[in-house]
Design a protein around this motif. Structure first.
Motif, PDB file in Angstrom:
ATOM      1  N   GLN A   1       0.859  -1.300  -0.213  1.00  0.00           N
ATOM      2  CA  GLN A   1       0.074  -0.128  -0.051  1.00  0.00           C
ATOM      3  C   GLN A   1       0.962   1.152   0.135  1.00  0.00           C
ATOM      4  OE1 GLN A   1      -3.409  -0.154   2.802  1.00  0.00           O
ATOM      5  NE2 GLN A   1      -2.631  -2.304   2.998  1.00  0.00           N
TER       6      GLN A   1
ATOM      7  N   THR B   1      -2.578  15.438   3.723  1.00  0.00           N
ATOM      8  CA  THR B   1      -3.678  14.462   4.292  1.00  0.00           C
ATOM      9  C   THR B   1      -3.120  13.561   5.165  1.00  0.00           C
ATOM     10  OG1 THR B   1      -3.330  13.075   2.496  1.00  0.00           O
ATOM     11  CG2 THR B   1      -4.940  14.863   2.233  1.00  0.00           C
TER      12      THR B   1
ATOM     13  N   ASN C   1      -5.612   3.439  13.430  1.00  0.00           N
ATOM     14  CA  ASN C   1      -6.203   3.866  12.095  1.00  0.00           C
ATOM     15  C   ASN C   1      -7.594   3.401  11.959  1.00  0.00           C
ATOM     16  OD1 ASN C   1      -5.571   1.179  11.865  1.00  0.00           O
ATOM     17  ND2 ASN C   1      -5.186   1.346   9.834  1.00  0.00           N
TER      18      ASN C   1
ATOM     19  N   THR D   1      -5.763   7.580   3.095  1.00  0.00           N
ATOM     20  CA  THR D   1      -4.506   8.204   3.730  1.00  0.00           C
ATOM     21  C   THR D   1      -4.966   9.291   4.488  1.00  0.00           C
ATOM     22  OG1 THR D   1      -3.928   9.507   1.863  1.00  0.00           O
ATOM     23  CG2 THR D   1      -2.991   7.397   1.875  1.00  0.00           C
ATOM     24  N   GLU D   2      -5.844  10.014   4.240  1.00  0.00           N
ATOM     25  CA  GLU D   2      -6.527  11.177   5.052  1.00  0.00           C
ATOM     26  C   GLU D   2      -6.902  10.771   6.456  1.00  0.00           C
ATOM     27  OE1 GLU D   2      -6.813  14.409   5.685  1.00  0.00           O
ATOM     28  OE2 GLU D   2      -7.648  14.547   3.370  1.00  0.00           O
TER      29      GLU D   2
ATOM     30  N   ILE E   1     -11.108   4.091   7.677  1.00  0.00           N
ATOM     31  CA  ILE E   1      -9.548   3.388   8.133  1.00  0.00           C
ATOM     32  C   ILE E   1      -8.724   4.508   7.387  1.00  0.00           C
ATOM     33  CG2 ILE E   1      -8.426   1.372   7.782  1.00  0.00           C
ATOM     34  CD1 ILE E   1     -11.240  -0.028   7.560  1.00  0.00           C
ATOM     35  N   VAL E   2      -7.513   4.527   7.945  1.00  0.00           N
ATOM     36  CA  VAL E   2      -6.556   5.249   7.504  1.00  0.00           C
ATOM     37  C   VAL E   2      -5.550   4.329   6.840  1.00  0.00           C
ATOM     38  CG1 VAL E   2      -4.581   6.813   7.812  1.00  0.00           C
ATOM     39  CG2 VAL E   2      -6.717   7.233   9.106  1.00  0.00           C
ATOM     40  N   LYS E   3      -5.252   4.222   5.538  1.00  0.00           N
ATOM     41  CA  LYS E   3      -4.086   3.468   5.002  1.00  0.00           C
ATOM     42  C   LYS E   3      -2.721   3.796   5.413  1.00  0.00           C
ATOM     43  CE  LYS E   3      -6.358   3.879   0.268  1.00  0.00           C
ATOM     44  NZ  LYS E   3      -6.257   4.580  -0.657  1.00  0.00           N
ATOM     45  N   PRO E   4      -1.689   2.523   5.722  1.00  0.00           N
ATOM     46  CA  PRO E   4      -2.170   1.243   5.265  1.00  0.00           C
ATOM     47  C   PRO E   4      -3.134   0.526   6.159  1.00  0.00           C
ATOM     48  CG  PRO E   4      -0.012   1.134   6.223  1.00  0.00           C
ATOM     49  CD  PRO E   4      -0.318   2.850   6.381  1.00  0.00           C
ATOM     50  N   PHE E   5      -3.820  -0.234   5.677  1.00  0.00           N
ATOM     51  CA  PHE E   5      -4.657  -1.272   6.605  1.00  0.00           C
ATOM     52  C   PHE E   5      -3.900  -2.527   6.439  1.00  0.00           C
ATOM     53  CE2 PHE E   5      -5.786  -2.306   1.940  1.00  0.00           C
ATOM     54  CZ  PHE E   5      -5.975  -3.735   2.198  1.00  0.00           C
ATOM     55  N   LYS E   6      -4.358  -3.164   7.728  1.00  0.00           N
ATOM     56  CA  LYS E   6      -3.668  -4.702   7.888  1.00  0.00           C
ATOM     57  C   LYS E   6      -4.884  -5.545   7.275  1.00  0.00           C
ATOM     58  CE  LYS E   6      -0.900  -3.566  11.562  1.00  0.00           C
ATOM     59  NZ  LYS E   6      -0.759  -3.722  13.018  1.00  0.00           N
TER      60      LYS E   6
END
Lengths: 587, 121
Positions: free
Chosen positions: A238, A556, A583, B84-85, B103-108
């Motif tokens: 990613q 961002t 996250n 990504t925000e 969900i903020v990247k990167p996701f697992k």
């Protein structure tokens, strides 16, 4: 501030912006290729896991336990059966030796019969002499002499046949005794060796069964590792998108800088020129930090992907190797011929050979005993014939005495001869008894032997054991075939998957390309920043904080804001999220 | 099949990574390259959930959320923003538009699947 190198900055920033755009778009195809390889590796990893699990299940499931139990049972049955066979063979040996001794006594009766024959012949000659002396009046005595001579010949022939058969029987019995002794020795030794080896094989099979359970757990752990490595690659991959967006933000900043430079004119005052220089210096310094951060994260992510791919290759290779260990094939050449299952199957084949040899011996013994019994029956018939001859002698003797009485005083000598013939008939009967009694004993022993042989020749139990063992061998062969087909597939699949993972890892160069480009961009940005800073050395930059705040609007990402804070010395943004990870936030 | 999920992102690599993760868990996946493409594909698909990026050309994620919430047939489907925000203001904007989560990247992969399971099943 007319000496600001505006054109030079503009040109450099334009050039940098183009480089940044190329970085934004130029890396996607390599990442897509990595993701495509990852999808295939994931499918291959699942396939490999399923195949390894099937191999493990084949050796650790109830199938092998049933086989072990079945083999234990059949080996116990076989052991008992062979013990019984051995006892019967020993019993046969005793009976055969008794028969041999009795035959010896039959052969010892020769002298008595020879004497009877010789006497009969003498009596026949005497009768002829006496008949000649009497002349024409004693014509019937010649017939008596001929009958007597004939009886002597018959007794001689019958007795000779009895002795001949006794010799044959003796030879046959000796042969059977020798064969039986040999078979007994062979059976005891072979059975002992084969059963010991088969029992050892069973122990190995049990060990293998236990080991396969342990290896099966290891394979599951390693497959979990493999999935974990794939998950890590999903996270790392990613960073292509994250890098792309960060570079887009850098590109936006550079575009802003170019626009601001474009709006600068020679008429602009000295303070504005100083402010522009300060702004350019800050912006280039910050963007250089952003690119440095992006480069580091991308490098970390891509090196992580390469490391994860190498780990996948290792996991896959180890799974393939461990699967082969399950069947105990790895100690040797790894071929089906050396596997533990193949060895056990070979040992069962030895057991089956033993049973087949045993059955063949029983058939041979049965045939030999049957032939011996037939010989005894024939001999008994000859005894009957000799007894009949004795009866005939009695009649001849009576007839001779009648004729002698008719002849008067001159026939007295013939009366004596008739009396001798009468006595000889009794003697012949006695001699017959000497033979017929042992023969009756032989017949009795023979019946006992026939019964033992018949009993030991019964194949039901041996056939049942053979059938069960053959069924186990078939089952093991089937299992072995399936197992080695799986091994071949796992081996070739595992090797090609490991090789593919290493190949993909080896071909990844995107981080090197990005790093080299990023280093060039950073160097130019730092050069512009340093140059711009020279033009602002005595400038107090009253609007710097506002300018820096303005720059953060385009960020961002948390990481961008963090880099900005570090580079500009501003307070850190402490954004935080809870729930299913830092996250994630569910509304 | 556990259900159909639409993945909306202008990055092909992200669409593939999300799709790969969801398909491995048994979900059916439809891909769209931006908000406009997603709206067009929604009409022909019985999609049970939407995972969308925020910043996209043609139509961004917030606008897409508004469009979906205005469509009677998809009004109540869960929508997760995957971006990504990380700014709180943007999150609040997404929440106000009707997003279910962020969900903020990167996701697992495990994390994404846990969220999907929780909001979609």
């Amino acid at each position: 501030m007319r000496d600001l190198p505006i054109d030079e900055w503009r040109s450099s920033l334009h050039s940098l912006n183009n480089d940044v755009q190329r970085l934004v778009t130029g890396t996607e195809s390599e990442f897509l290729s990595i993701i495509s390889a990852l999808q295939k590796l994931s499918l291959d990893g699942n396939e490999l896991y399923n195949m390894s699990k099937s191999a493990s299940d084949l050796t650790s499931s109830g199938t092998i336990e049933d086989t072990i139990d079945g083999l234990h049972e059949q080996i116990a049955n076989l052991s008992g059966h062979l013990e019984e066979c051995g006892q019967r063979m020993s019993g046969s040996m005793d009976a055969l030796q008794a028969v041999g001794e009795i035959i010896g006594s039959v052969r010892g009766t020769g002298r008595g019969f020879k004497r009877i024959v010789r006497t009969l012949r003498v009596l026949a000659i005497s009768t002829r002499i006496e008949s000649s002396r009497l002349g024409a009046g004693a014509g019937g005595f010649n017939t008596l002499a001929n009958d007597t001579e004939k009886l002597a010949g018959q007794i001689e022939a019958k007795h000779s046949k009895i002795l001949e058969r006794a010799g044959e029987l003796n030879e046959a019995i000796s042969g059977i005794i020798s064969n039986t002794a040999c078979a007994l020795r062979d059976q005891r030794k072979s059975a002992g060796d084969i059963l010991a080896e088969t029992r050892a094989g069973l122990k190995d099979l049990i060990r293998m069964n236990r080991n396969s359970c342990k290896i099966s757990d290891d394979i599951i752990d390693r497959s979990d590792n493999l999935r974990g490595e794939i998950d890590k690659i999903v996270v790392s991959a990613q960073f292509h998108d994250i890098t792309r967006q960060q570079m887009e933000h850098v590109g936006m900043a550079l575009t802003d800088a170019i626009e601001r430079i474009d709006s600068f004119s020679d008429d602009t005052g000295g303070d504005e020129a100083a402010e522009l220089s300060a702004w350019i210096a800050d912006l280039c310094e910050l963007e250089a930090s952003q690119i440095r951060n992006t480069r580091e994260h991308l490098n970390e992510a891509v090196n992580g992907i390469k490391r994860n791919l190498s780990d996948i290759a290792e996991d896959v290779a180890v799974i393939a190797m461990q699967t082969r260990e399950i069947a105990g094939a790895s100690d040797d050449s790894g071929s089906a011929d050396n596997s533990l299952i193949a060895r056990i199957r070979g040992e069962i084949e030895n057991v089956l050979d033993l049973l087949r040899r045993n059955a063949a011996r029983k058939r041979e013994m049965k045939e030999s005993m049957s032939a011996a019994a037939d010989t005894v029956t024939h001999m008994s018939a000859f005894i009957g014939d000799i007894e009949d001859i004795g009866d005939e002698m009695k009649l001849i003797a009576m007839n001779a005495r009648v004729k002698a009485a008719h002849t008067g005083r001159e026939g007295e000598a013939l009366g004596v001869l008739a009396e001798s013939i009468q006595k000889l008939s009794d003697e012949a009967r006695s001699q017959s008894l000497l033979v017929s009694e042992p023969l009756a004993a032989i017949a009795g022993e023979s019946e006992r032997l026939r019964s033992i042989t018949e009993e030991s020749g019964r194949q039901e139990r041996a056939d049942e054991i053979t059938g069960n063992l053959e069924s186990i061998v078939r089952e093991m062969s089937g299992m072995e075939k399936r197992l080695f087909e799986l091994f071949d597939r796992i081996n070739s699949f595992g090797m090609s998957t490991a090789s593919e993972a290493n190949r993909v890892a080896g071909r990844i160069t995107v981080h090197d390309t990005v790093s080299a480009a990023a280093d060039r961009i950073i160097a130019v940005l730092e050069g512009i920043s340093s140059d711009a800073r020279r033009h602002t050395s005595d400038f107090n930059a009253p609007g710097r904080d506002a300018r820096l705040r303005e720059l953060t609007r385009r960020y961002t990402m948390q990481s961008e804001r963090r880099v900005h804070s570090t580079a500009s010395g501003a307070a850190r943004d402490q954004a935080g999220t809870g729930g299913m990870g830092d996250n994630v936030e569910l509304f | 099949m556990a259900g159909k999920i639409m993945v909306v992102d202008d990055s092909a690599s992200i669409r593939q990574l999300v799709g790969f993760t969801l398909k491995n868990a048994g979900y059916d996946v439809v891909e769209a390259s931006d908000g406009r493409d997603a709206v067009s594909k929604l009409s022909g698909n019985r999609v049970g959930m939407l995972i969308t990026d925020l910043n996209m050309p043609n139509m961004d994620g917030i606008e897409l959320v508004r469009k979906v919430r205005g469509d009677a047939s998809h009004r109540f489907i869960p929508i997760i923003m995957l971006t990504t925000e990380s700014q709180d203001a943007k999150k609040q904007e997404g929440k106000a538009a009707g997003a279910t989560g962020w969900i903020v990247k990167p996701f697992k992969p495990d994390q994404l699947l846990a969220v999907v399971k929780k909001v979609f099943g």
